[in-house]
Design a protein around this motif. Structure first.
Motif, PDB file in Angstrom:
ATOM      1  N   LEU A  88       0.794  -1.187   0.066  1.00  0.00           N
ATOM      2  CA  LEU A  88       0.026  -0.084   0.018  1.00  0.00           C
ATOM      3  C   LEU A  88       0.830   1.179   0.072  1.00  0.00           C
ATOM      4  O   LEU A  88       0.653   2.226  -0.711  1.00  0.00           O
ATOM      5  CB  LEU A  88      -0.930  -0.095   1.275  1.00  0.00           C
ATOM      6  N   PHE A  89       1.864   1.311   0.573  1.00  0.00           N
ATOM      7  CA  PHE A  89       2.901   2.441   0.886  1.00  0.00           C
ATOM      8  C   PHE A  89       3.704   2.626  -0.596  1.00  0.00           C
ATOM      9  O   PHE A  89       3.631   3.585  -1.036  1.00  0.00           O
ATOM     10  CB  PHE A  89       3.970   2.071   2.014  1.00  0.00           C
ATOM     11  N   ARG A  90       4.127   1.296  -1.039  1.00  0.00           N
ATOM     12  CA  ARG A  90       4.917   1.420  -2.377  1.00  0.00           C
ATOM     13  C   ARG A  90       4.061   1.845  -3.379  1.00  0.00           C
ATOM     14  O   ARG A  90       4.589   2.926  -4.251  1.00  0.00           O
ATOM     15  CB  ARG A  90       5.533   0.200  -2.570  1.00  0.00           C
ATOM     16  N   ASP A  91       3.015   1.502  -3.670  1.00  0.00           N
ATOM     17  CA  ASP A  91       1.895   1.672  -4.909  1.00  0.00           C
ATOM     18  C   ASP A  91       1.355   2.951  -4.505  1.00  0.00           C
ATOM     19  O   ASP A  91       1.046   3.676  -5.868  1.00  0.00           O
ATOM     20  CB  ASP A  91       0.909   0.684  -4.962  1.00  0.00           C
ATOM     21  N   GLY A  92       1.192   3.487  -3.441  1.00  0.00           N
ATOM     22  CA  GLY A  92       0.543   4.684  -3.159  1.00  0.00           C
ATOM     23  C   GLY A  92      -0.952   4.891  -3.500  1.00  0.00           C
ATOM     24  O   GLY A  92      -1.422   6.016  -4.189  1.00  0.00           O
ATOM     25  N   TYR A  93      -1.378   3.571  -3.250  1.00  0.00           N
ATOM     26  CA  TYR A  93      -2.861   3.545  -3.761  1.00  0.00           C
ATOM     27  C   TYR A  93      -3.788   4.528  -2.975  1.00  0.00           C
ATOM     28  O   TYR A  93      -4.012   4.254  -1.860  1.00  0.00           O
ATOM     29  CB  TYR A  93      -3.289   2.161  -4.166  1.00  0.00           C
ATOM     30  N   GLY A  94      -4.571   5.443  -3.774  1.00  0.00           N
ATOM     31  CA  GLY A  94      -5.545   6.288  -2.969  1.00  0.00           C
ATOM     32  C   GLY A  94      -4.829   6.988  -2.091  1.00  0.00           C
ATOM     33  O   GLY A  94      -5.539   7.702  -1.074  1.00  0.00           O
ATOM     34  N   ALA A  95      -3.487   7.635  -2.357  1.00  0.00           N
ATOM     35  CA  ALA A  95      -2.809   8.344  -1.566  1.00  0.00           C
ATOM     36  C   ALA A  95      -3.308   9.923  -1.728  1.00  0.00           C
ATOM     37  O   ALA A  95      -3.811  10.458  -2.662  1.00  0.00           O
ATOM     38  CB  ALA A  95      -1.340   8.365  -1.971  1.00  0.00           C
ATOM     39  N   ASP A  96      -3.418  10.579  -0.427  1.00  0.00           N
ATOM     40  CA  ASP A  96      -3.821  11.899  -0.384  1.00  0.00           C
ATOM     41  C   ASP A  96      -2.881  12.765   0.139  1.00  0.00           C
ATOM     42  O   ASP A  96      -3.272  13.978   0.674  1.00  0.00           O
ATOM     43  CB  ASP A  96      -5.370  11.861   0.226  1.00  0.00           C
ATOM     44  N   VAL A  97      -1.884  12.515   0.668  1.00  0.00           N
ATOM     45  CA  VAL A  97      -0.665  13.226   0.867  1.00  0.00           C
ATOM     46  C   VAL A  97       0.604  13.094   0.081  1.00  0.00           C
ATOM     47  O   VAL A  97       1.015  12.060  -0.283  1.00  0.00           O
ATOM     48  CB  VAL A  97      -0.226  13.015   2.355  1.00  0.00           C
ATOM     49  N   HIS A  98       1.281  14.143  -0.087  1.00  0.00           N
ATOM     50  CA  HIS A  98       2.417  14.154  -0.644  1.00  0.00           C
ATOM     51  C   HIS A  98       3.486  14.925   0.036  1.00  0.00           C
ATOM     52  O   HIS A  98       3.386  16.026   0.733  1.00  0.00           O
ATOM     53  CB  HIS A  98       2.542  14.806  -2.074  1.00  0.00           C
ATOM     54  N   ILE A  99       4.558  14.049   0.516  1.00  0.00           N
ATOM     55  CA  ILE A  99       5.585  14.517   1.246  1.00  0.00           C
ATOM     56  C   ILE A  99       6.922  14.719   0.628  1.00  0.00           C
ATOM     57  O   ILE A  99       7.523  14.198  -0.358  1.00  0.00           O
ATOM     58  CB  ILE A  99       6.205  13.169   2.179  1.00  0.00           C
ATOM     59  N   ILE A 100       7.334  15.950   0.744  1.00  0.00           N
ATOM     60  CA  ILE A 100       8.310  16.701  -0.079  1.00  0.00           C
ATOM     61  C   ILE A 100       9.651  16.735   0.879  1.00  0.00           C
ATOM     62  O   ILE A 100       9.833  16.901   1.884  1.00  0.00           O
ATOM     63  CB  ILE A 100       7.964  18.184  -0.334  1.00  0.00           C
ATOM     64  N   THR A 101      10.635  16.073   0.103  1.00  0.00           N
ATOM     65  CA  THR A 101      12.008  15.932   0.794  1.00  0.00           C
ATOM     66  C   THR A 101      12.605  17.046  -0.070  1.00  0.00           C
ATOM     67  O   THR A 101      12.759  17.596  -1.013  1.00  0.00           O
ATOM     68  CB  THR A 101      12.525  14.592   0.459  1.00  0.00           C
ATOM     69  N   GLU A 102      14.122  17.036   0.538  1.00  0.00           N
ATOM     70  CA  GLU A 102      14.974  18.285   0.046  1.00  0.00           C
ATOM     71  C   GLU A 102      15.761  17.703  -1.095  1.00  0.00           C
ATOM     72  O   GLU A 102      16.012  18.451  -2.014  1.00  0.00           O
ATOM     73  CB  GLU A 102      15.823  18.687   1.026  1.00  0.00           C
ATOM     74  N   ASP A 103      15.996  16.436  -1.188  1.00  0.00           N
ATOM     75  CA  ASP A 103      17.007  15.934  -2.390  1.00  0.00           C
ATOM     76  C   ASP A 103      16.466  14.840  -3.235  1.00  0.00           C
ATOM     77  O   ASP A 103      17.235  13.951  -3.536  1.00  0.00           O
ATOM     78  CB  ASP A 103      18.163  15.577  -1.883  1.00  0.00           C
ATOM     79  N   GLY A 104      15.109  14.640  -3.060  1.00  0.00           N
ATOM     80  CA  GLY A 104      14.586  13.380  -3.821  1.00  0.00           C
ATOM     81  C   GLY A 104      13.185  13.849  -4.247  1.00  0.00           C
ATOM     82  O   GLY A 104      12.729  14.713  -4.269  1.00  0.00           O
ATOM     83  N   PRO A 105      12.543  12.579  -4.796  1.00  0.00           N
ATOM     84  CA  PRO A 105      11.258  12.999  -5.427  1.00  0.00           C
ATOM     85  C   PRO A 105      10.242  12.901  -4.396  1.00  0.00           C
ATOM     86  O   PRO A 105      10.410  12.551  -3.002  1.00  0.00           O
ATOM     87  CB  PRO A 105      11.091  11.400  -6.205  1.00  0.00           C
ATOM     88  N   ILE A 106       8.994  13.240  -4.544  1.00  0.00           N
ATOM     89  CA  ILE A 106       7.618  13.376  -3.794  1.00  0.00           C
ATOM     90  C   ILE A 106       7.379  11.957  -3.289  1.00  0.00           C
ATOM     91  O   ILE A 106       7.367  10.951  -4.131  1.00  0.00           O
ATOM     92  CB  ILE A 106       6.714  14.311  -4.335  1.00  0.00           C
ATOM     93  N   ILE A 107       7.074  11.726  -2.045  1.00  0.00           N
ATOM     94  CA  ILE A 107       6.637  10.598  -1.469  1.00  0.00           C
ATOM     95  C   ILE A 107       5.216  10.442  -1.004  1.00  0.00           C
ATOM     96  O   ILE A 107       4.789  11.079  -0.333  1.00  0.00           O
ATOM     97  CB  ILE A 107       7.480  10.108  -0.267  1.00  0.00           C
ATOM     98  N   PRO A 108       4.429   9.922  -1.861  1.00  0.00           N
ATOM     99  CA  PRO A 108       2.979   9.629  -1.635  1.00  0.00           C
ATOM    100  C   PRO A 108       2.683   8.753  -0.184  1.00  0.00           C
ATOM    101  O   PRO A 108       3.245   7.857  -0.164  1.00  0.00           O
ATOM    102  CB  PRO A 108       2.308   9.087  -2.798  1.00  0.00           C
TER     103      PRO A 108
END
Length: 407
Positions: A88-108
């Motif tokens: 569920l975490f890896r696929d981000g199915y139905g994710a409603d939050v985007h976590i922004i990091t400093e040196d990488g992509p957005i994590i759903p």
């Protein structure tokens, strides 16, 4: 090493709790929904005396309120369930939050999971703005891989060994900043199990203090004190000395205090060893004069060639001293060092002896009478010595282990 800006850049826990209320409706069941119970007439009961009595009512301990307490401590989560949460975490199915990091992509991620797992993140989510159904939060100051491992742990409590070892200090800071005590305990446990080295020990110590990990901080302090010479030459110590001189002074005081305790402990051990030798000498003296030693006494008997030497260990220490005392022509306490020692042993025995009238140790009664003529200062010294010897005797228990070569 995590820089000092790392801790300050991460949001701290405000202590506010995140809670959701769940309304569970419990429908009342009508008595009509139960199966009817056939009635038995009174006449049939009276006429048939073979009908057994009904079983007793359940005891109070078998109530419904006791089951949640018993089941709360029992948990068995299968591997498949953890894999489902990881998926569920890896696929981000139905994710409603985007976590922004400093040196990488957005994590759903999912707001419901983050809010339940971390009350701090729950507060951030409530205060964040929604853009097209998505909430955005930023976790700065740590690498993207560490944030990814942190969010994954919130879902399934899972982690990879290599990631944990690589980002354990970052995860310790994140677990403290976002109030995830289970992850903090896990990080501290792995650090205590051998992940600390002389190079990172100062970094771990500083983070342990800032992240409220007292056990880890204490272990670090003990390791620093134990190998202070090596730790004080590392780069981490030099940085701490420049950035936080007060902490350096605290560690130096801990090292000095530990050395003082060690010296005091060694001193007490040496004193106890001396008192133990005196106690063994008193036993040997009684053995020689009262029971008769097959090696050096009693004086009216001579050891025959067929006899075996005495097996009492303390006699070996007194044998030379007793033989010298019996043949020395000086015998003056201040004139012969060996005789002076023997006089002191005889006087110590006299002060410890409770049966001077029937005691076979020489000069026992003589020293008892001499006590009355001594000064208070000498009397105080002898009483202190006697108390120390008796304390060592009592500490040995009913079966003291005798040691050889004491005197």
């Amino acid at each position: 090493m995590a820089s000092p800006d790392l801790v300050s850049s991460l949001p701290c826990s405000t202590g506010e709790s995140f809670s959701r209320s769940f309304n569970i409706a419990i429908e009342e069941t009508s008595p009509a929904n139960f199966l009817p119970v056939p009635e038995v007439s009174n006449s049939s009961v009276c006429n048939n005396s073979n009908i057994p009595k009904p079983p007793p009512l359940p005891d109070k301990t078998y109530t419904k309120t006791s089951y949640p307490k018993r089941l709360a401590n029992c948990s068995s989560v299968p591997r498949e369930t953890k894999d489902t949460w990881d998926k569920l975490f890896r696929d981000g199915y139905g994710a409603d939050v985007h976590i922004i990091t400093e040196d990488g992509p957005i994590i759903p991620a999912h707001s419901c999971v983050l809010g339940v797992a971390s009350p701090v993140l729950g507060n951030f989510l409530q205060q964040s703005k929604v853009k097209k159904g998505i909430r955005y939060i930023k976790i700065p100051g740590v690498p993207c891989e560490a944030v990814y491992a942190f969010i994954r742990f919130l879902y399934s409590s899972g982690f990879e060994e290599e990631e944990m070892k690589k980002f354990v200090l970052h995860l310790l800071v994140l677990s403290h900043s976002y109030a995830v005590p289970s992850l903090k305990r896990l990080c501290a446990h792995h650090l205590e199990q051998g992940w600390m080295t002389p190079e990172n020990l100062i970094d771990v110590f500083q983070l342990a203090r800032k992240c409220d990990a007292p056990r880890l901080s204490l272990i670090c302090t003990r390791m620093i004190v134990k190998d202070f010479k090596t730790i004080s030459s590392t780069q981490g110590w030099k940085v701490m000395k420049r950035v936080d001189p007060a902490l350096e002074q605290e560690l130096l005081e801990a090292v000095v205090e530990a050395d003082s305790r060690k010296e005091e402990r060694l001193k007490k051990m040496e004193e106890k060893k001396v008192y133990l030798q005196l106690h063994e000498a008193m036993e040997a003296l009684l053995h020689i004069c009262r029971d008769g030693c097959r090696t050096i006494g009693p004086r009216d008997k001579v050891l025959k060639g067929s006899q075996v030497a005495c097996g009492f260990p303390a006699c070996k220490g007194l044998e030379t001293l007793v033989r010298h005392f019996s043949s020395c022509k000086t015998r003056v306490p201040g004139g012969c060092v060996h005789c002076k020692r023997m006089w002191q042993l005889l006087e110590l025995h006299s002060r410890m002896c409770s049966e001077p009238d029937c005691c076979k140790v020489p000069l026992c009664r003589h020293f008892k009478e001499k006590m009355q003529q001594q000064s208070k200062k000498d009397e105080t010294k002898w009483k202190l010595l006697v108390s120390k010897v008796i304390a060592v005797k009592n500490s040995l228990g009913p079966f003291p282990a005798r040691s050889s070569g004491l005197l």
